[in-house]
Write a protein that holds these residues in place. Structure first.
Motif, mmCIF file in Angstrom:
data_model
loop_
_atom_site.group_PDB
_atom_site.id
_atom_site.type_symbol
_atom_site.label_atom_id
_atom_site.label_comp_id
_atom_site.label_asym_id
_atom_site.label_seq_id
_atom_site.Cartn_x
_atom_site.Cartn_y
_atom_site.Cartn_z
ATOM 1 N N GLY A 194 -5.509 4.023 6.839
ATOM 2 C CA GLY A 194 -4.728 4.987 6.071
ATOM 3 C C GLY A 194 -5.028 6.439 6.383
ATOM 4 O O GLY A 194 -4.286 7.327 5.972
ATOM 5 N N LEU A 195 -6.113 6.703 7.112
ATOM 6 C CA LEU A 195 -6.431 8.093 7.456
ATOM 7 C C LEU A 195 -5.315 8.742 8.263
ATOM 8 O O LEU A 195 -5.113 9.950 8.208
ATOM 9 N N ASP A 196 -4.551 7.941 8.996
ATOM 10 C CA ASP A 196 -3.460 8.468 9.814
ATOM 11 C C ASP A 196 -2.332 9.066 8.972
ATOM 12 O O ASP A 196 -1.550 9.866 9.467
ATOM 13 N N SER A 206 0.856 -1.184 0.000
ATOM 14 C CA SER A 206 0.000 0.000 0.000
ATOM 15 C C SER A 206 0.890 1.232 0.000
ATOM 16 O O SER A 206 2.109 1.127 0.108
ATOM 17 N N GLY A 207 0.276 2.386 -0.107
ATOM 18 C CA GLY A 207 1.068 3.598 -0.128
ATOM 19 C C GLY A 207 0.248 4.855 0.027
ATOM 20 O O GLY A 207 -0.963 4.810 0.271
ATOM 21 N N SER A 237 -2.901 -0.657 -6.540
ATOM 22 C CA SER A 237 -3.768 -1.151 -5.472
ATOM 23 C C SER A 237 -5.203 -1.262 -5.941
ATOM 24 O O SER A 237 -5.896 -2.224 -5.627
ATOM 25 N N ILE A 238 -5.666 -0.283 -6.695
ATOM 26 C CA ILE A 238 -7.031 -0.317 -7.216
ATOM 27 C C ILE A 238 -7.203 -1.522 -8.123
ATOM 28 O O ILE A 238 -8.197 -2.246 -8.030
ATOM 29 N N ASP A 270 -7.908 -1.236 0.171
ATOM 30 C CA ASP A 270 -6.967 -2.165 -0.454
ATOM 31 C C ASP A 270 -6.558 -3.268 0.526
ATOM 32 O O ASP A 270 -5.475 -3.815 0.448
ATOM 33 N N LEU A 271 -7.466 -3.601 1.432
ATOM 34 C CA LEU A 271 -7.147 -4.588 2.461
ATOM 35 C C LEU A 271 -7.093 -6.015 1.929
ATOM 36 O O LEU A 271 -6.610 -6.905 2.616
#
Length: 166
Positions: A76-78, A25-26, A155-156, A111-112
Motif C-alpha cells: 500500500g505504500l505505492d 482494501s482502500g 479492514s482493522i 490487512d493482508l
C-alpha cells in the motif's frame, strides 16, 4: 455552519477515499488546501511508513501537502505515489528552483488476512482516485457536505477478528 466533530470541521482539510472490493482494501487521502505543519508518532514492531522522517523537527521541510493512510501492508505504500502524482499535476509541492515536489507522508495498515485478492495490491491508481474533490469556489463548506466512509476501519476490524481466531 454546524460542527459535527469531524476532521473536515477543520478549515482547509479535505478528505477523499477509494476502496477496491476485489482487494478488500482502500486508501484515505487527507489533503491540506495550504501546506500544513504535521507531526507523527510511529509505533509498532513493523511500521510501514512513507516520508514520515520529514516530520522530524530538525528537517528542512516545515509543511506537507497531504497524508495518505492505506491498506495493503507494504504494498500500500505505492498509493502515496498516486496522491503525489495528482498533486504534482495541480502544481503543488515544495519548491526547489523550478521544480515542485509534493510532500506526501503516509502509513499503511496490515490487512493482508482480510480475505481480499492478493494477486495485486493497493497501487498508485487507487491512491490518485482517493483524492478529495476540490471545494467549490462558493457555497457550503466542506464540513457541511457528506463525508464518504473510509474502508480502513472495516479492514482493522477484519484483521482483529482474524487474529483472534488464530
Amino acid at each position: 455552519m454546524s460542527l459535527r466533530n469531524l476532521i473536515t470541521d477543520v478549515a482547509g482539510v479535505l478528505i477523499g477515499n477509494a476502496h477496491d472490493e476485489r482487494l478488500a482494501s482502500g486508501v484515505t487521502a487527507i489533503l491540506f488546501e495550504e501546506p500544513a505543519v504535521a507531526s507523527v508518532d510511529v509505533r509498532g514492531g513493523a511500521p510501514g511508513t512513507r516520508e514520515t522522517d520529514l516530520l522530524e523537527p530538525h528537517r528542512t521541510v516545515e509543511r506537507i501537502d497531504a497524508v495518505v493512510l492505506s491498506g495493503g501492508s507494504a504494498f500500500g505504500l505505492d498509493a502515496g505515489a498516486g496522491v503525489q502524482a495528482y498533486l504534482r499535476e495541480q502544481g503543488r509541492g515544495f519548491a526547489i528552483r523550478t521544480v515542485r515536489v509534493p510532500l506526501v507522508c503516509g502509513a499503511v495498515l496490515f490487512d493482508l488476512l482480510n480475505g481480499g485478492d492478493r494477486t495485486g495490491g493497493v497501487s498508485r491508481p487507487i491512491g490518485s482516485s482517493a483524492m478529495p474533490p476540490r471545494p467549490p469556489p462558493a457555497g457550503p463548506s466542506r464540513s457541511e457536505q457528506p463525508v464518504p466512509g473510509s474502508a480502513l476501519p472495516r479492514s482493522i476490524a477484519r484483521v482483529a477478528s482474524a487474529l483472534r481466531r488464530q
